[in-house]
Enzyme design. Structure first.
Site, PDB file in Angstrom:
ATOM      1  N   SER A   7       6.144   2.399  -0.821  1.00 43.55           N
ATOM      2  CA  SER A   7       5.724   1.014  -1.034  1.00 43.55           C
ATOM      3  C   SER A   7       6.417   0.442  -2.257  1.00 43.55           C
ATOM      4  CB  SER A   7       4.213   0.927  -1.216  1.00 43.55           C
ATOM      5  OG  SER A   7       3.836  -0.369  -1.650  1.00 43.55           O
ATOM      6  N   HIS A  32       8.075   0.073   2.758  1.00 39.43           N
ATOM      7  CA  HIS A  32       6.827  -0.663   2.974  1.00 39.43           C
ATOM      8  C   HIS A  32       6.741  -1.838   2.000  1.00 39.43           C
ATOM      9  CE1 HIS A  32       2.700  -0.889   4.545  1.00 39.43           C
ATOM     10  NE2 HIS A  32       2.317  -1.184   3.315  1.00 39.43           N
ATOM     11  N   ASP A  34       4.330  -4.811   0.710  1.00 38.32           N
ATOM     12  CA  ASP A  34       2.951  -5.307   0.643  1.00 38.32           C
ATOM     13  C   ASP A  34       2.945  -6.783   0.270  1.00 38.32           C
ATOM     14  OD1 ASP A  34       1.210  -3.001   1.158  1.00 38.32           O
ATOM     15  OD2 ASP A  34       2.146  -2.155  -0.629  1.00 38.32           O
ATOM     16  N   MET A  36       0.694 -10.043  -0.408  1.00 37.27           N
ATOM     17  CA  MET A  36      -0.672 -10.445  -0.763  1.00 37.27           C
ATOM     18  C   MET A  36      -0.683 -11.913  -1.169  1.00 37.27           C
ATOM     19  SD  MET A  36      -1.741  -7.166  -3.115  1.00 37.27           S
ATOM     20  CE  MET A  36      -1.200  -5.507  -2.689  1.00 37.27           C
ATOM     21  N   HIS A  66       3.497  -5.444   5.551  1.00 41.62           N
ATOM     22  CA  HIS A  66       2.042  -5.405   5.653  1.00 41.62           C
ATOM     23  C   HIS A  66       1.485  -6.709   5.093  1.00 41.62           C
ATOM     24  CE1 HIS A  66      -1.897  -3.330   4.075  1.00 41.62           C
ATOM     25  NE2 HIS A  66      -2.137  -4.195   5.046  1.00 41.62           N
ATOM     26  N   MET A  68      -1.237  -8.849   4.002  1.00 42.71           N
ATOM     27  CA  MET A  68      -2.615  -8.946   3.520  1.00 42.71           C
ATOM     28  C   MET A  68      -2.865 -10.407   3.156  1.00 42.71           C
ATOM     29  SD  MET A  68      -2.849  -5.439   1.282  1.00 42.71           S
ATOM     30  CE  MET A  68      -1.077  -5.264   1.006  1.00 42.71           C
ATOM     31  N   MET A 137      -6.322   1.598   6.326  1.00 39.91           N
ATOM     32  CA  MET A 137      -6.385   1.510   4.871  1.00 39.91           C
ATOM     33  C   MET A 137      -7.320   2.601   4.340  1.00 39.91           C
ATOM     34  SD  MET A 137      -4.339  -0.854   3.904  1.00 39.91           S
ATOM     35  CE  MET A 137      -4.821  -0.797   2.171  1.00 39.91           C
ATOM     36  N   ASP A 175      -2.400   4.051   4.347  1.00 42.31           N
ATOM     37  CA  ASP A 175      -1.959   3.395   3.121  1.00 42.31           C
ATOM     38  C   ASP A 175      -3.081   3.466   2.102  1.00 42.31           C
ATOM     39  OD1 ASP A 175      -0.917   1.796   1.127  1.00 42.31           O
ATOM     40  OD2 ASP A 175      -0.674   0.016   2.367  1.00 42.31           O
TER      41      ASP A 175
END
Length: 216
Positions: A7, A32, A34, A36, A66, A68, A137, A175
């Protein structure tokens, strides 16, 4: 052999290109990302522009995004255009989950659905056949470096059993709190893809950490 997805949340953003190239050169098949938004989770991280830079650095590695975020449908095309190979949305953020999954597939990306630790796997019942991946998660989303939540292991096992029962090839990704010393617990439960941020990027020997995660 597990697929390892470092990540970039734990990378040095001042040298992000080099950090992505480094983990790929040392054996990571996936990278990966992330994303947000400060609404679905408390933090704000990155968007399509940085994702595009990651794709440029990742070469042939899979860019695993991913999301979020709330209302992910608005941004799926942008992230796909930026180079996302996998687009994972949260079940909790999608009131029309099947429609969202179909949107991802129409863009030519692998479709993933993520579940928060408290979310039962039953929410996947009507979309599992359509998914390329389920992301479980093992911490509450929004922050890196958290300790894993033990209750996720039987959850992974149940999802894996359902995948096998249906004769599917759906991958299970985990994750949160994944390190070399506990990775075998995730793979033994049925995980195929291991996301590890600090477990790779903060390791004294990244190549050794990636190799150990793969072999778990």
């Amino acid at each position: 052999m597990a697929i390892v997805a470092p990540s970039i949340l734990s990378a040095d953003f001042g040298r992000l290109h080099d950090d992505v190239v480094d983990v790929v050169s040392k054996g990571a098949e996936w990278v990966h990302v992330d994303v947000m938004d400060g609404r679905f989770v408390p933090n704000i991280t990155i968007g399509p522009v940085v994702t595009k830079a990651v794709k440029a650095a990742a070469g042939d590695a899979v860019v695993d995004v991913h999301l979020m975020i709330v209302e992910p449908d608005k941004y799926l095309g942008d992230f796909r255009d930026a180079g996302a190979d996998v687009l994972t949305v949260h079940a909790e953020a999608c009131p029309h989950l099947h429609r969202t999954v179909q949107h991802i597939k129409s863009l030519g990306a692998m479709a993933g659905v993520a579940l928060n630790p408290h979310t039962p796997e039953s929410v996947l019942d009507y979309v599992l056949d359509e998914l390329d991946m389920v992301l479980v998660m093992s911490v509450n989303p929004g922050f890196g470096g958290q300790s894993l939540i033990e209750g996720v292991f039987p959850k992974i096992e149940r999802i894996k059993a359902n995948i096998v029962k249906r004769g599917l090839k759906t991958l299970i990704e985990v994750d949160g709190g994944v390190k070399t010393h506990n990775a075998h617990r995730f793979t033994s439960a049925g995980a195929d893809v291991l996301v590890s941020g600090s477990g790779v990027y903060k390791a004294a020997d990244r190549a050794a950490a990636i190799a150990a995660l793969k072999a778990s």
